[in-house]
Design an enzyme around this catalytic site. Structure first.
Site, PDB file in Angstrom:
ATOM      1  N   ARG A 180       0.847  -1.189   0.000  1.00  0.00           N
ATOM      2  CA  ARG A 180       0.000   0.000   0.000  1.00  0.00           C
ATOM      3  C   ARG A 180       0.881   1.236   0.000  1.00  0.00           C
ATOM      4  O   ARG A 180       1.952   1.257   0.606  1.00  0.00           O
ATOM      5  CB  ARG A 180      -0.925   0.028   1.224  1.00  0.00           C
ATOM      6  CG  ARG A 180      -2.093  -0.942   1.166  1.00  0.00           C
ATOM      7  CD  ARG A 180      -3.103  -0.564   0.084  1.00  0.00           C
ATOM      8  NE  ARG A 180      -4.293  -1.400   0.101  1.00  0.00           N
ATOM      9  CZ  ARG A 180      -4.434  -2.541  -0.553  1.00  0.00           C
ATOM     10  NH1 ARG A 180      -3.415  -3.005  -1.284  1.00  0.00           N
ATOM     11  NH2 ARG A 180      -5.565  -3.230  -0.492  1.00  0.00           N
ATOM     12  N   GLU A 209      -4.392   7.540  -5.052  1.00  0.00           N
ATOM     13  CA  GLU A 209      -4.648   6.836  -6.306  1.00  0.00           C
ATOM     14  C   GLU A 209      -6.002   7.239  -6.876  1.00  0.00           C
ATOM     15  O   GLU A 209      -7.014   7.120  -6.165  1.00  0.00           O
ATOM     16  CB  GLU A 209      -4.600   5.317  -6.077  1.00  0.00           C
ATOM     17  CG  GLU A 209      -3.229   4.811  -5.686  1.00  0.00           C
ATOM     18  CD  GLU A 209      -3.177   3.305  -5.465  1.00  0.00           C
ATOM     19  OE1 GLU A 209      -2.073   2.783  -5.265  1.00  0.00           O
ATOM     20  OE2 GLU A 209      -4.241   2.656  -5.490  1.00  0.00           O
ATOM     21  N   HIS A 228      -1.291   0.171  -9.729  1.00  0.00           N
ATOM     22  CA  HIS A 228      -1.946  -0.756  -8.798  1.00  0.00           C
ATOM     23  C   HIS A 228      -2.511  -1.965  -9.564  1.00  0.00           C
ATOM     24  O   HIS A 228      -3.697  -2.289  -9.456  1.00  0.00           O
ATOM     25  CB  HIS A 228      -3.061  -0.045  -8.031  1.00  0.00           C
ATOM     26  CG  HIS A 228      -3.395  -0.698  -6.721  1.00  0.00           C
ATOM     27  ND1 HIS A 228      -3.743   0.005  -5.604  1.00  0.00           N
ATOM     28  CD2 HIS A 228      -3.434  -2.009  -6.345  1.00  0.00           C
ATOM     29  CE1 HIS A 228      -3.987  -0.816  -4.605  1.00  0.00           C
ATOM     30  NE2 HIS A 228      -3.797  -2.054  -5.027  1.00  0.00           N
TER      31      HIS A 228
END
Length: 270
Positions: A180, A209, A228
């Site tokens: 993360r 994000e 991601h």
């Protein structure tokens, strides 16, 4: 609170539940489930890809060839000079399912495996991986060539790799994060990358994000960025969808898969 008393379950599509207020869910008796283990192999693959790509400057080379404003004059001994990973020390932060899967891949590439975890893993796992345990994260960081972040995002791990800890790394070290974004301080990372305090980084995750277009990390040549996508494979999404449906059905039937229940205390389990 807006859902009212009828809310019984929050079934998360994924492993990480940093997007769920677990304290409130527990206090209201709301079950929270996730899909652990589904993304392990795919995330480990992406981690290994970044471990290879960053020292070998793969993204830089690709960008240069695609930039029509630049000319490649052919091979030369020192052009795009990178570093081999064979024989280097890999420090894994978080030796859970994904950390162990990364270690197995890295061992096959000739990396020496080191790790820091809340608890030491079983002796047979250490022997299988030929892994060295470090109780002190600071001491491990100072001796690693590559650091892979594979721990959960919790209040305790927020900015775990702070400016102080990044200063412990060798100037030839690389950081890879597929966990993360909030675990690594982006401001401190930017300073470390631009000042030469560390050699490079590979990130599949960021603090915000999608990132702001003005995020200075987007403009650095010594960083490989991915959106991601570590767990985004057809195989993993199919399995994750099935796991999600099974979680919902089992909770509705009153027989939850406890391995997939994040707040087990709701069901009286410890």
């Amino acid at each position: 609170a807006q859902a009212g008393p009828q809310l019984r379950l929050i079934a998360n599509f994924g492993n990480g539940v940093d997007n769920v207020d677990l304290d409130t869910a527990r206090n209201r008796g709301i079950t929270v489930t996730n899909t652990p283990g589904v993304l392990t192999e795919d995330t480990a693959d992406m981690t290994m890809a970044l471990i290879l790509a960053v020292p070998r400057r793969l993204a830089e080379g690709t960008a240069m060839l695609k930039d029509t404003r630049k000319t490649w004059n052919g091979w030369s001994p020192t052009w795009m000079l990178g570093h081999r990973i064979f024989g280097k020390r890999l420090g894994i932060i978080g030796m859970g399912r994904i950390g162990q899967a990364v270690a197995r891949r890295a061992k096959a590439f000739g990396l020496q495996i080191h790790y820091h975890n809340r608890r030491r893993v079983a002796e047979e796992i250490e022997q299988e991986l030929e892994a060295t345990y470090w109780d002190s994260l600071d001491q491990m960081l100072a001796r690693m060539d590559i650091v892979s972040v594979n721990c959960p995002h919790t209040p305790a791990t927020y900015h775990l790799l702070s400016a102080r800890r990044l200063k412990l790394l060798k100037p030839t070290a690389y950081i890879v994060n597929t966990a993360r974004g909030g675990i690594v301080s982006e401001a401190a990372l930017h300073t470390a990358l631009t000042s030469g305090r560390i050699a490079g980084a590979g990130l599949d995750v960021m603090e915000l994000e999608p990132p702001d277009a003005q995020n200075p990390l987007l403009k650095l040549p010594n960083i490989v960025l991915a959106p991601h996508m570590a767990g985004v494979t057809r195989e993993s999404l199919d399995r994750m969808g099935l796991a999600l449906v099974n979680n919902i059905m089992s909770v509705l039937d009153g027989k939850p898969n406890i391995d997939n229940v994040v707040n087990k205390e709701v069901y009286g389990h410890k």
